[in-house]
Design an enzyme around this catalytic site. Structure first.
Site, PDB file in Angstrom:
ATOM      1  N   GLY A  14      24.569   8.995  37.729  1.00  0.00           N
ATOM      2  CA  GLY A  14      24.945   9.721  36.513  1.00  0.00           C
ATOM      3  C   GLY A  14      25.704  11.020  36.731  1.00  0.00           C
ATOM      4  O   GLY A  14      26.670  11.088  37.496  1.00  0.00           O
ATOM      5  N   ARG A  35      15.902  10.821  45.428  1.00  0.00           N
ATOM      6  CA  ARG A  35      14.848  10.074  46.130  1.00  0.00           C
ATOM      7  C   ARG A  35      15.362   8.789  46.754  1.00  0.00           C
ATOM      8  O   ARG A  35      14.696   8.197  47.591  1.00  0.00           O
ATOM      9  CB  ARG A  35      13.710   9.736  45.160  1.00  0.00           C
ATOM     10  CG  ARG A  35      12.876  10.920  44.732  1.00  0.00           C
ATOM     11  CD  ARG A  35      12.032  10.556  43.539  1.00  0.00           C
ATOM     12  NE  ARG A  35      12.878  10.119  42.420  1.00  0.00           N
ATOM     13  CZ  ARG A  35      12.420   9.705  41.247  1.00  0.00           C
ATOM     14  NH1 ARG A  35      11.135   9.642  41.027  1.00  0.00           N
ATOM     15  NH2 ARG A  35      13.265   9.342  40.285  1.00  0.00           N
ATOM     16  N   ARG A  36      16.526   8.298  46.308  1.00  0.00           N
ATOM     17  CA  ARG A  36      17.016   7.005  46.817  1.00  0.00           C
ATOM     18  C   ARG A  36      18.005   7.226  47.956  1.00  0.00           C
ATOM     19  O   ARG A  36      19.184   7.495  47.730  1.00  0.00           O
ATOM     20  CB  ARG A  36      17.639   6.206  45.662  1.00  0.00           C
ATOM     21  CG  ARG A  36      16.589   5.681  44.691  1.00  0.00           C
ATOM     22  CD  ARG A  36      17.187   5.115  43.441  1.00  0.00           C
ATOM     23  NE  ARG A  36      17.707   6.143  42.536  1.00  0.00           N
ATOM     24  CZ  ARG A  36      18.238   5.906  41.338  1.00  0.00           C
ATOM     25  NH1 ARG A  36      18.341   4.658  40.907  1.00  0.00           N
ATOM     26  NH2 ARG A  36      18.671   6.887  40.583  1.00  0.00           N
ATOM     27  N   TYR A 152       9.999  15.689  26.126  1.00  0.00           N
ATOM     28  CA  TYR A 152      11.322  15.822  26.756  1.00  0.00           C
ATOM     29  C   TYR A 152      12.024  17.048  26.161  1.00  0.00           C
ATOM     30  O   TYR A 152      12.555  17.893  26.904  1.00  0.00           O
ATOM     31  CB  TYR A 152      12.165  14.554  26.553  1.00  0.00           C
ATOM     32  CG  TYR A 152      13.557  14.706  27.139  1.00  0.00           C
ATOM     33  CD1 TYR A 152      13.741  14.805  28.516  1.00  0.00           C
ATOM     34  CD2 TYR A 152      14.682  14.801  26.315  1.00  0.00           C
ATOM     35  CE1 TYR A 152      15.014  14.989  29.061  1.00  0.00           C
ATOM     36  CE2 TYR A 152      15.955  14.978  26.848  1.00  0.00           C
ATOM     37  CZ  TYR A 152      16.118  15.068  28.223  1.00  0.00           C
ATOM     38  OH  TYR A 152      17.379  15.257  28.759  1.00  0.00           O
TER      39      TYR A 152
HETATM   40  P1  NDP Z   1      20.415   9.553  35.644  1.00  0.00           P
HETATM   41  O1  NDP Z   1      19.140   8.824  35.429  1.00  0.00           O
HETATM   42  O2  NDP Z   1      21.669   8.767  35.732  1.00  0.00           O
HETATM   43  O3  NDP Z   1      20.290  10.508  36.923  1.00  0.00           O
HETATM   44  C1  NDP Z   1      19.140  11.277  37.128  1.00  0.00           C
HETATM   45  C2  NDP Z   1      19.116  11.836  38.537  1.00  0.00           C
HETATM   46  O4  NDP Z   1      17.919  12.627  38.693  1.00  0.00           O
HETATM   47  C3  NDP Z   1      19.079  10.757  39.592  1.00  0.00           C
HETATM   48  O5  NDP Z   1      19.973  11.095  40.634  1.00  0.00           O
HETATM   49  C4  NDP Z   1      17.648  10.786  40.098  1.00  0.00           C
HETATM   50  O6  NDP Z   1      17.605  10.464  41.480  1.00  0.00           O
HETATM   51  C5  NDP Z   1      17.285  12.268  39.906  1.00  0.00           C
HETATM   52  N1  NDP Z   1      15.829  12.431  39.837  1.00  0.00           N
HETATM   53  C6  NDP Z   1      14.988  12.022  38.854  1.00  0.00           C
HETATM   54  N2  NDP Z   1      13.717  12.283  39.189  1.00  0.00           N
HETATM   55  C7  NDP Z   1      13.752  12.882  40.414  1.00  0.00           C
HETATM   56  C8  NDP Z   1      12.768  13.379  41.304  1.00  0.00           C
HETATM   57  N3  NDP Z   1      11.457  13.333  40.998  1.00  0.00           N
HETATM   58  N4  NDP Z   1      13.159  13.920  42.479  1.00  0.00           N
HETATM   59  C9  NDP Z   1      14.455  13.979  42.794  1.00  0.00           C
HETATM   60  N5  NDP Z   1      15.446  13.535  42.001  1.00  0.00           N
HETATM   61  C10 NDP Z   1      15.092  12.982  40.833  1.00  0.00           C
HETATM   62  O7  NDP Z   1      20.502  10.585  34.404  1.00  0.00           O
HETATM   63  P2  NDP Z   1      21.596  11.681  33.997  1.00  0.00           P
HETATM   64  O8  NDP Z   1      22.668  11.779  35.001  1.00  0.00           O
HETATM   65  O9  NDP Z   1      21.957  11.417  32.607  1.00  0.00           O
HETATM   66  O10 NDP Z   1      20.676  12.978  34.006  1.00  0.00           O
HETATM   67  C11 NDP Z   1      20.987  14.149  34.743  1.00  0.00           C
HETATM   68  C12 NDP Z   1      20.497  15.351  33.953  1.00  0.00           C
HETATM   69  O11 NDP Z   1      21.203  15.425  32.725  1.00  0.00           O
HETATM   70  C13 NDP Z   1      19.018  15.318  33.581  1.00  0.00           C
HETATM   71  O12 NDP Z   1      18.471  16.606  33.745  1.00  0.00           O
HETATM   72  C14 NDP Z   1      19.028  14.940  32.102  1.00  0.00           C
HETATM   73  O13 NDP Z   1      17.899  15.408  31.421  1.00  0.00           O
HETATM   74  C15 NDP Z   1      20.283  15.645  31.662  1.00  0.00           C
HETATM   75  N6  NDP Z   1      20.902  15.168  30.427  1.00  0.00           N
HETATM   76  C16 NDP Z   1      21.265  13.843  30.295  1.00  0.00           C
HETATM   77  C17 NDP Z   1      21.847  13.420  29.097  1.00  0.00           C
HETATM   78  C18 NDP Z   1      22.186  12.002  28.865  1.00  0.00           C
HETATM   79  O14 NDP Z   1      22.325  11.614  27.674  1.00  0.00           O
HETATM   80  N7  NDP Z   1      22.385  11.183  29.890  1.00  0.00           N
HETATM   81  C19 NDP Z   1      22.130  14.367  28.017  1.00  0.00           C
HETATM   82  C20 NDP Z   1      21.670  15.701  28.257  1.00  0.00           C
HETATM   83  C21 NDP Z   1      21.106  16.078  29.442  1.00  0.00           C
HETATM   84  P3  NDP Z   1      16.536   9.495  42.190  1.00  0.00           P
HETATM   85  O15 NDP Z   1      16.066   8.513  41.166  1.00  0.00           O
HETATM   86  O16 NDP Z   1      17.290   8.902  43.327  1.00  0.00           O
HETATM   87  O17 NDP Z   1      15.467  10.429  42.651  1.00  0.00           O
HETATM   88  C1  8X3 Z   2      19.543  13.630  26.594  1.00  0.00           C
HETATM   89  C2  8X3 Z   2      20.191  13.660  25.255  1.00  0.00           C
HETATM   90  O1  8X3 Z   2      19.785  13.350  22.759  1.00  0.00           O
HETATM   91  O2  8X3 Z   2      18.816  11.706  24.282  1.00  0.00           O
HETATM   92  O3  8X3 Z   2      19.114  14.903  26.957  1.00  0.00           O
HETATM   93  O4  8X3 Z   2      17.872  13.899  24.130  1.00  0.00           O
HETATM   94  S1  8X3 Z   2      19.111  13.148  24.048  1.00  0.00           S
END
Ligand code: NDP
Ligand code: 8X3
Length: 251
Positions: A14, A35-36, A152
């Site tokens: 992401g 983590r992956r 959340y």
């Molecule tokens: P993804 O699920 O695509 O990516 C999330 C990333 O976080 C992965 O690389 C995952 O890596 C890592 N992660 C999760 N848990 C852990 C952990 N315990 N330790 C280390 N790494 C961790 O989601 P997004 O790219 O969308 O999310 C990224 C950020 O953006 C988040 O903070 C999310 O809340 C925020 N966000 C996302 C939105 C959306 O609509 N997508 C909107 C607003 C904010 P791995 O699993 O390998 O550990």
């Molecule tokens: C992720 C966006 O609208 O799903 O932070 O909460 S929303």
């Protein structure tokens, strides 16, 4: 001259992965975490040729693992200029009284405590080096709340408050603190929230064009390439068809 070093948490998918790609092309060397490990290695080899990459595989919820990971950095990787606190997730989508409490623990431990552990560990080095920048990935869910978003939203509101507080405390240390707050972006986020249920994970995106991870990565690039006298404190980015977290125009 050596390039600035950026550490991106959650770079295996992401927004974190897209940010790694764009920063690699724009004169940064990268420390990528997640983590992956298989994904970290794949991304590292894909970026070979654009920049130097160091990977750290650990769970951000575990304070010992965070400490050990940062302490394991070879000398040439220790001067971190930029920290992007991106790792995060939503786990579950339920009415408050029906939530699985384990989901709450996961979100609080990752989105809030993980960000705290990382920042607390990295900031002293920035202070020693005379400055730096932290970008916290918040969310529209840190500005507004919605049905079934309860914990959340609470964690992202906490990220918003913490960013403001960190900005004040970091002022005298020449460390800029920025928050980026995206609306709906199509990444693995929804699949994680709905615990691998592909059908449910697509529902939020039906009838709209969501943001992409690259849209957010481009904005982060802008934030981290301003001249030293300019600090982008905050950026809220939404899909054009989303006026607020609950006002979405669907086709
Ligand atoms: P993804 O699920 O695509 O990516 C999330 C990333 O976080 C992965 O690389 C995952 O890596 C890592 N992660 C999760 N848990 C852990 C952990 N315990 N330790 C280390 N790494 C961790 O989601 P997004 O790219 O969308 O999310 C990224 C950020 O953006 C988040 O903070 C999310 O809340 C925020 N966000 C996302 C939105 C959306 O609509 N997508 C909107 C607003 C904010 P791995 O699993 O390998 O550990
Ligand atoms: C992720 C966006 O609208 O799903 O932070 O909460 S929303």
């Amino acid at each position: 001259m050596s390039k600035p070093i950026v550490l991106i948490t959650g770079a295996t998918a992401g927004i974190g992965e897209a940010t790694a790609e764009i920063l690699a092309k724009n004169n940064f060397d990268l420390i990528l975490t997640g983590r992956r490990n298989d994904r970290l290695e794949k991304i590292k080899s894909a970026l070979k040729g654009s920049c130097k990459v160091h990977t750290l595989c650990f769970d951000i919820r575990d304070r010992k693992q965070v400490d050990q990971a940062i302490e394991s950095l070879p000398p040439e990787w220790q001067n971190i200029d930029l920290l992007i606190n991106n790792a995060g997730l939503a786990s579950g989508f339920d009415m408050f009284h029906e939530c699985d409490i384990d989901d709450w623990e996961v979100m609080i431990d990752t989105n809030l405590k993980g960000l705290l552990y990382m920042s607390r560990k990295v900031v002293p080095g920035m202070i020693k080096n005379g400055g730096g920048q932290i970008v916290n990935v918040g969310s529209i869910a840190g500005r507004e709340v919605y049905e079934k978003g309860n914990v959340y939203c609470a964690t992202k509101h906490a990220v918003e408050a913490l960013s403001q507080a960190m900005r004040i405390d970091m002022l005298r240390h020449n460390i800029k603190v920025s928050t980026i707050s995206p609306g709906m972006a199509e990444t693995e986020f929804s699949l994680v929230r709905f615990k691998g249920d592909k059908e449910k994970s697509q529902i939020p995106y039906k009838g709209i064009v969501p943001l992409s991870a690259e849209d957010i990565a481009e904005a982060i690039l802008f934030m981290v390439t301003r001249p030293s006298h300019v600090s982008v404190h905050d950026m809220l980015i939404m899909p054009s068809l989303q006026a607020s977290v609950v006002h979405t125009l669907r086709e």
